[in-house]
Design a protein around this motif. Structure first.
Motif, PDB file in Angstrom:
ATOM      1  N   VAL A   1       0.818  -1.220   0.000  1.00  0.00           N
ATOM      2  CA  VAL A   1       0.000   0.000   0.000  1.00  0.00           C
ATOM      3  C   VAL A   1       0.851   1.269   0.000  1.00  0.00           C
ATOM      4  CG1 VAL A   1      -1.782  -1.253   1.275  1.00  0.00           C
ATOM      5  CG2 VAL A   1      -0.274   0.330   2.507  1.00  0.00           C
TER       6      VAL A   1
ATOM      7  N   PHE B   1      -1.803   4.568   0.262  1.00  0.00           N
ATOM      8  CA  PHE B   1      -2.567   4.773   1.493  1.00  0.00           C
ATOM      9  C   PHE B   1      -1.816   5.740   2.404  1.00  0.00           C
ATOM     10  CE2 PHE B   1      -4.907   0.397   1.801  1.00  0.00           C
ATOM     11  CZ  PHE B   1      -5.343   0.544   0.504  1.00  0.00           C
TER      12      PHE B   1
ATOM     13  N   MET C   1      -7.300   5.951   1.396  1.00  0.00           N
ATOM     14  CA  MET C   1      -6.913   4.902   0.456  1.00  0.00           C
ATOM     15  C   MET C   1      -7.173   5.394  -0.963  1.00  0.00           C
ATOM     16  SD  MET C   1      -8.380   1.549   2.442  1.00  0.00           S
ATOM     17  CE  MET C   1     -10.071   1.954   2.079  1.00  0.00           C
TER      18      MET C   1
ATOM     19  N   ASP D   1      -7.213  -5.015  -2.666  1.00  0.00           N
ATOM     20  CA  ASP D   1      -7.417  -4.289  -1.408  1.00  0.00           C
ATOM     21  C   ASP D   1      -8.759  -4.643  -0.768  1.00  0.00           C
ATOM     22  OD1 ASP D   1      -5.967  -1.442  -3.013  1.00  0.00           O
ATOM     23  OD2 ASP D   1      -4.992  -2.749  -1.534  1.00  0.00           O
TER      24      ASP D   1
END
Length: 113
Positions: free
Chosen positions: A61, A65, A80, A87
């Motif tokens: 991520v 994120f 996000m 995900d």
């Protein structure tokens, strides 16, 4: 007692964005590191210190994120972006307090067309 309540999940198309929130109570919020985890295995996705320093992102991520917190609101966020189908998960927030792991009930994120 410690309470953690997640919100903000939903259905989003690949490439889209969501912001998750975790509202906390029952402890001195600004003194504790909070983590976001996902799936039944509770993989750690990101964590942030009580003072607001992000200290961990899982490799998958990074760059997409962002974890943050507002200590005045006793809330931690997970922004996000560029979401991918992989995900898709239930996302949980967590705090280790007074010798115990404390979890919220989670919020479901589904990334799909």
């Amino acid at each position: 007692q410690v309470q953690l309540v997640e919100s903000g999940g939903g259905l989003v198309q690949p490439g889209g964005s969501l912001r998750l929130s975790c509202a906390a109570s029952g402890f001195t919020f600004s003194s504790y590191t909070i983590g976001w985890h996902r799936q039944e295995e509770r993989e750690l996705v990101a964590s942030i210190t009580g003072g607001g320093t992000p200290v961990y992102y899982v490799e998958s991520v990074k760059g997409r994120f962002t974890i943050s917190r507002d200590n005045a609101k006793n809330t931690v966020y997970l922004q996000m972006n560029s979401l991918k189908p992989e995900d898709t998960a239930v996302y949980y927030c967590h705090v280790f307090y007074d010798g115990n792991s404390n979890w919220g009930k989670g919020t479901l994120v589904t990334v799909s067309y």
